[in-house]
Write a protein that holds these residues in place. Structure first.
Motif, PDB file in Angstrom:
ATOM      1  N   GLN A  79       0.854  -1.186   0.000  1.00 56.90           N
ATOM      2  CA  GLN A  79       0.000   0.000   0.000  1.00 56.90           C
ATOM      3  C   GLN A  79       0.896   1.243   0.000  1.00 56.90           C
ATOM      4  OE1 GLN A  79      -2.350   2.010  -0.828  1.00 56.90           O
ATOM      5  NE2 GLN A  79      -3.936   0.781   0.215  1.00 56.90           N
ATOM      6  N   LYS A  82      -0.774   6.022   3.984  1.00 56.16           N
ATOM      7  CA  LYS A  82      -1.332   5.620   5.270  1.00 56.16           C
ATOM      8  C   LYS A  82      -2.836   5.450   5.170  1.00 56.16           C
ATOM      9  CE  LYS A  82      -1.628  10.389   7.011  1.00 56.16           C
ATOM     10  NZ  LYS A  82      -1.189  11.316   8.073  1.00 56.16           N
ATOM     11  N   GLU A  83      -3.356   4.538   5.940  1.00 57.94           N
ATOM     12  CA  GLU A  83      -4.766   4.204   5.859  1.00 57.94           C
ATOM     13  C   GLU A  83      -5.609   5.114   6.762  1.00 57.94           C
ATOM     14  OE1 GLU A  83      -4.397   0.015   6.432  1.00 57.94           O
ATOM     15  OE2 GLU A  83      -3.129  -0.015   4.655  1.00 57.94           O
ATOM     16  N   ARG A  88      -7.931   4.303   0.843  1.00 58.45           N
ATOM     17  CA  ARG A  88      -6.863   3.364   1.190  1.00 58.45           C
ATOM     18  C   ARG A  88      -7.343   2.303   2.182  1.00 58.45           C
ATOM     19  NH1 ARG A  88      -3.852   3.668  -3.084  1.00 58.45           N
ATOM     20  NH2 ARG A  88      -3.697   5.845  -3.710  1.00 58.45           N
ATOM     21  N   THR A  92      -7.114  -1.672   1.026  1.00 56.79           N
ATOM     22  CA  THR A  92      -6.354  -2.675   1.773  1.00 56.79           C
ATOM     23  C   THR A  92      -7.263  -3.761   2.336  1.00 56.79           C
ATOM     24  OG1 THR A  92      -4.617  -1.083   2.351  1.00 56.79           O
ATOM     25  CG2 THR A  92      -4.811  -3.041   3.741  1.00 56.79           C
ATOM     26  N   THR A 109       1.463  -7.693   4.082  1.00 54.61           N
ATOM     27  CA  THR A 109       0.999  -6.346   3.762  1.00 54.61           C
ATOM     28  C   THR A 109       1.954  -5.315   4.336  1.00 54.61           C
ATOM     29  OG1 THR A 109      -0.413  -6.202   5.731  1.00 54.61           O
ATOM     30  CG2 THR A 109      -1.424  -7.053   3.723  1.00 54.61           C
ATOM     31  N   ASN A 111       2.865  -0.794   4.279  1.00 51.03           N
ATOM     32  CA  ASN A 111       2.350   0.547   4.000  1.00 51.03           C
ATOM     33  C   ASN A 111       3.528   1.508   3.904  1.00 51.03           C
ATOM     34  OD1 ASN A 111       1.208   3.298   4.449  1.00 51.03           O
ATOM     35  ND2 ASN A 111      -0.689   2.141   4.631  1.00 51.03           N
ATOM     36  N   GLN A 113       3.506   4.730   3.724  1.00 50.46           N
ATOM     37  CA  GLN A 113       3.344   6.012   4.417  1.00 50.46           C
ATOM     38  C   GLN A 113       3.718   7.201   3.525  1.00 50.46           C
ATOM     39  OE1 GLN A 113       2.080   6.168   7.664  1.00 50.46           O
ATOM     40  NE2 GLN A 113       1.814   3.955   7.470  1.00 50.46           N
ATOM     41  N   GLN A 119       8.407   2.474   0.033  1.00 50.84           N
ATOM     42  CA  GLN A 119       7.679   1.502  -0.780  1.00 50.84           C
ATOM     43  C   GLN A 119       8.645   0.560  -1.486  1.00 50.84           C
ATOM     44  OE1 GLN A 119       4.762   2.830  -3.840  1.00 50.84           O
ATOM     45  NE2 GLN A 119       3.555   1.088  -3.086  1.00 50.84           N
TER      46      GLN A 119
END
Length: 361
Positions: A79, A82-83, A88, A92, A109, A111, A113, A119
């Motif tokens: 991802q 941030k969720e 997002r 996810t 998984t 993230n 950020q 990433q």
């Protein structure tokens, strides 16, 4: 593209069939306290246009990947942001839910950020942990080359979702699953023209720079306005970075620097909701004094539309889990995967907003 074409789901082989049959439970929580995840049956993605530049699409053989049983595989999902954003969160969760539904042995998984370097390292770390298939939501359209190279070295296919990358399909990555972002911008322009009567001064709250979503949503909107509504003047374009607080800050600045703005095009719902807050604080009525059109289809935005504070919302569906895994299953069965698999997105307006809340995320 005509309206019927836009919403027609083409009966293209197994992607469509698999997507139609996969149960979608990936609905996200949102900022509201009720069940804001939405109705899975209303929110499922449908394929609009699978396309390949040449030939039958990318196959297991042409990609150079080994055969894999997904149920006994290690799958990685990267991802990008941030969720905190409902898009997002829903994206996810959809991946997690579908992996569990089809019995994937292990789902990794990560993230990033909103950091490109993270990433890249996230993807490399998942490969080191034994990931055999990767689903990536890219942060930017450029810059992921080291991650792609690491995956290629291990012959691990990479499926990209929601943002396109400037790389070679069936070499650097398998395929792209997502929306037609230029078309989203055009549809947002049409909605804005309808809301304003094609006249006034509009400000654009741009998404984050460096990705295809921002570039294409801007192009679609600007080109459509210029072509069909010369009386609607675009007087400002400023980035709100796809964030609610940034959208609010930019709107506050625009209220001071350009007080005659009569419309706002926000390239995602979070920025639109930030603009609503800023306009209210300035004593203006969002949706009336200043027309607002946005893109995403979050529950909070559709509720604001139902309340009269927004004027239209163009959906960008984040529930990629079923389509991503259906595409992977098709790939491992030996079938060709198109370079681009484009999904259909609905539109919300004052006439359907309240009734459509169940399908928002």
């Amino acid at each position: 593209m005509t309206l019927p074409q836009r919403f027609r789901t083409l009966s293209v082989a197994c992607i469509v069939a698999a997507t139609a049959t996969l149960a979608l439970s990936g609905c996200a929580k949102s900022e509201t306290t009720d069940n804001a995840g939405g109705d899975s049956s209303q929110g499922a993605q449908t394929v609009q246009t699978p396309t390949a530049s040449t030939g039958p699409g990318c196959t297991l053989t042409t990609y150079g990947a080994p055969k894999l049983d997904l149920e006994n595989a290690v799958v990685g999902f990267s991802q990008s942001e941030k969720e905190a954003n409902p898009f997002r969160i829903a994206e996810t969760q959809s991946i997690k839910d579908e992996a569990a539904r089809i019995g994937v042995k292990k789902l990794l998984t990560t993230n990033a950020q909103s950091q490109l370097s993270k990433q890249i390292s996230d993807i490399q770390d998942m490969l080191a942990q034994g990931a055999q298939f990767l689903i990536i939501a890219p942060l930017n359209s450029d810059g992921l080359e080291p991650a792609f190279q690491a995956a290629a070295a291990k012959k691990v296919p990479v499926l990209t979702i929601d943002r396109k990358v400037n790389a070679t399909a069936c070499k650097d990555y398998l395929a792209f699953l997502g929306s037609d972002f230029v078309e989203q911008g055009k549809r947002a322009a049409d909605a804005m023209i309808k809301a304003t009567g094609g006249k006034g001064k509009v400000a654009i709250l741009l998404g984050s720079s460096g990705n295809s979503v921002t570039t294409d949503r801007t192009k679609g909107f600007v080109d459509q306005v210029k072509a069909t509504a010369p009386g609607l003047e675009i007087v400002a374009q400023q980035t709100g970075e796809f964030a609610r607080d940034k959208g609010q800050q930019v709107m506050e600045q625009l209220i001071q620097s350009k007080p005659d703005i009569t419309a706002v095009y926000a390239e995602n719902d979070e920025m639109a909701l930030g603009a609503v807050t800023a306009l209210k604080a300035a004593g203006k009525a969002p949706g009336k004094d200043v027309k607002i059109v946005s893109i995403d289809g979050t529950r909070n935005a559709v509720q604001a539309l139902a309340n009269g504070e927004l004027n239209a919302v163009i959906e960008s569906n984040p529930r990629f889990g079923p389509l991503a895994f259906a595409t992977a299953q098709k790939f491992y069965s030996g079938e060709g995967i198109p370079e681009d698999v484009i999904i259909s997105d609905r539109s919300y307006d004052p006439t359907n907003a309240k009734a459509s809340l169940g399908g928002a995320y």
